[in-house]
Scaffold this motif. Structure first.
Motif, short mmCIF file in Angstrom:
data_model
loop_
_atom_site.label_atom_id
_atom_site.label_comp_id
_atom_site.label_asym_id
_atom_site.label_seq_id
_atom_site.Cartn_x
_atom_site.Cartn_y
_atom_site.Cartn_z
N GLU A 1 0.86 -1.18 0.00
CA GLU A 1 0.00 0.00 0.00
C GLU A 1 0.89 1.22 0.00
N PHE A 2 0.71 2.07 -1.00
CA PHE A 2 1.64 3.17 -1.20
C PHE A 2 0.88 4.33 -1.85
N GLY A 3 1.23 5.54 -1.44
CA GLY A 3 0.60 6.69 -2.08
C GLY A 3 0.13 7.74 -1.09
N ARG A 4 -0.64 8.67 -1.59
CA ARG A 4 -1.06 9.84 -0.81
C ARG A 4 -1.88 9.46 0.42
N TYR A 5 -2.68 8.42 0.30
CA TYR A 5 -3.59 8.08 1.40
C TYR A 5 -3.15 6.82 2.14
N ALA A 6 -1.97 6.31 1.84
CA ALA A 6 -1.54 5.04 2.43
C ALA A 6 -1.41 5.14 3.95
N GLU A 7 -0.78 6.21 4.43
CA GLU A 7 -0.53 6.34 5.87
C GLU A 7 -1.82 6.45 6.65
N GLN A 8 -2.77 7.29 6.20
CA GLN A 8 -4.01 7.46 6.94
C GLN A 8 -4.90 6.22 6.84
N ASN A 9 -4.77 5.43 5.78
CA ASN A 9 -5.55 4.19 5.66
C ASN A 9 -4.98 3.08 6.54
N ARG A 10 -3.67 3.08 6.74
CA ARG A 10 -3.03 2.03 7.54
C ARG A 10 -3.10 2.32 9.03
N LYS A 11 -3.19 3.59 9.39
CA LYS A 11 -3.16 3.96 10.81
C LYS A 11 -4.30 3.34 11.61
N PRO A 12 -5.57 3.36 11.14
CA PRO A 12 -6.64 2.73 11.94
C PRO A 12 -6.44 1.23 12.11
N ARG A 13 -5.73 0.60 11.19
CA ARG A 13 -5.49 -0.85 11.30
C ARG A 13 -4.26 -1.16 12.12
N GLU B 1 -1.10 -0.58 11.39
CA GLU B 1 -0.05 -1.17 10.54
C GLU B 1 1.16 -0.26 10.38
N GLY B 2 1.16 0.91 11.00
CA GLY B 2 2.33 1.77 10.96
C GLY B 2 2.54 2.46 9.62
N LYS B 3 3.77 2.88 9.38
CA LYS B 3 4.08 3.63 8.16
C LYS B 3 4.00 2.74 6.93
N PRO B 4 3.72 3.33 5.76
CA PRO B 4 3.67 2.54 4.51
C PRO B 4 5.02 1.90 4.21
N GLU B 5 4.98 0.74 3.58
CA GLU B 5 6.21 0.06 3.19
C GLU B 5 6.90 0.81 2.07
N THR B 6 8.16 0.51 1.87
CA THR B 6 8.95 1.14 0.81
C THR B 6 9.28 0.09 -0.25
N PHE B 7 9.73 0.56 -1.42
CA PHE B 7 10.17 -0.36 -2.45
C PHE B 7 11.39 0.23 -3.16
N ASP B 8 12.22 -0.65 -3.69
CA ASP B 8 13.45 -0.25 -4.37
C ASP B 8 13.26 -0.35 -5.89
N PHE B 9 13.78 0.66 -6.58
CA PHE B 9 13.69 0.67 -8.05
C PHE B 9 14.80 1.55 -8.61
N LEU B 10 15.62 0.98 -9.48
CA LEU B 10 16.69 1.71 -10.18
C LEU B 10 17.65 2.40 -9.21
N GLY B 11 18.02 1.72 -8.15
CA GLY B 11 19.03 2.24 -7.24
C GLY B 11 18.49 3.13 -6.14
N PHE B 12 17.18 3.40 -6.12
CA PHE B 12 16.59 4.26 -5.11
C PHE B 12 15.56 3.51 -4.27
N THR B 13 15.52 3.82 -2.99
CA THR B 13 14.44 3.38 -2.12
C THR B 13 13.35 4.45 -2.15
N HIS B 14 12.15 4.08 -2.57
CA HIS B 14 11.04 5.02 -2.70
C HIS B 14 10.19 4.97 -1.44
N ILE B 15 9.97 6.15 -0.86
CA ILE B 15 9.31 6.26 0.43
C ILE B 15 8.08 7.15 0.29
#
Length: 291
Positions: A140-152, A154-168
């Motif tokens: 789950e990633f994007g503008r509303y990920a943090e507020q959607n995960r908070k009631p559950r 689940e903490g901060k949204p997960e990150t993913f790696d692509f082309l040498g960068f960690t996207h947060i």
């Protein structure tokens, strides 16, 4: 985009089907000489510990043509197919990013992401490929990920790696949503270890010669990773390079200490300072209209 599918093709270059590869190339190339040359490349095999071994599938690792053949293969296996899937099967928006065998997709709905993963597994299976079961994941990633995960809880949204960068999925100084990009820590550590080993080998070279070499290496690193929000990571990289250089000079001079004042002078003379070289698209493509 509310969900990201980080897709990893398991052993892509090793499991690429040569017969399908030739069919894809023949679809666009009629010159038999070019086809024979590509077939020779595919049959080149690999050399390990001085021993040659044949490979029935895949492309030669390290060959200059392997990335090109990989793009041709995935153009027919993935690109053309995913464009049709997006138009016919997706309920919401879908964004596709592919660089060689690195694939990241963004989805508006989680149902689309799950359905696409299943369809992709079936598609790849027809061509002798499969997704890595552990590295392929939907997050789950994007503008509303943090507020959607908070009631559950689940903490901060997960990150993913692509082309040498960690996207947060994060926020800027004003509290607005922004996708933060930072250098993958593992890659930075690997690069620093390579520089450290090279400095040991260059320990007795003249300081200007080593400084010129370090400047080219650090500047080349900055040329790729200098994006907004990543300057702290680049500053840390520069500081570590300076520390390793100082350690090498200390060993050469057989001193217990090498004054930081001297190191700072060397840094000012030879090591570039990080600055943003790849602005945000809105800034990069902004045009000023004459009044």
């Amino acid at each position: 985009m509310n969900y990201v599918l980080d897709a990893d093709i398991q052993g892509f270059f090793d499991n690429l089907d040569k017969a399908w590869m030739i069919k894809f190339v023949e679809h666009r190339v009629a010159d038999r000489r070019i086809l024979r040359l590509i077939q020779k490349w595919l049959k080149a095999g690999v050399m390990e510990d001085g021993k040659w071994s044949d490979t029935e599938t895949g492309t030669p690792q390290g060959s200059v043509i392997s990335p090109l053949l990989a793009n041709i293969y995935l153009h027919y296996v993935f690109d053309l197919w995913v464009d049709v899937w997006r138009k016919k099967c997706a309920r919401g928006e879908v964004i596709v990013l592919r660089y060689a065998d690195d694939i990241v997709l963004g989805f508006q709905w989680d149902t689309d992401a799950d359905r696409f993963r299943k369809s992709l597994e079936e598609r790849l299976g027809k061509f002798g490929l499969e997704l890595h079961p552990e590295k392929t994941r939907r997050i789950e990633f994007g503008r509303y990920a943090e507020q959607n995960r908070k009631p559950r809880g689940e903490g901060k949204p997960e990150t993913f790696d692509f082309l040498g960068f960690t996207h947060i999925s994060g926020k800027n100084g004003n509290g607005s949503y922004v996708v933060r990009r930072m250098t993958i820590r593992k890659r930075m550590r690997k690069k620093l270890q390579e520089i450290k080993q090279q400095l040991k080998m260059r320990m007795h070279d003249p300081v200007p010669q080593t400084g010129a070499w370090l400047r080219s290496v650090v500047q080349g690193y900055f040329n790729y990773y200098s994006v907004p929000g990543n300057l702290d990571s680049l500053g840390l990289f520069r500081e570590r390079v300076l520390r390793y250089w100082g350690q090498a000079l200390k060993r050469r001079s057989q001193r217990h200490r090498y004054a930081w004042v001297r190191r700072l002078k060397l840094a000012a003379q030879w090591l570039p300072t990080p600055r943003v070289m790849h602005p945000w698209p809105l800034d990069r493509f902004a045009a000023t209209h004459p009044r």
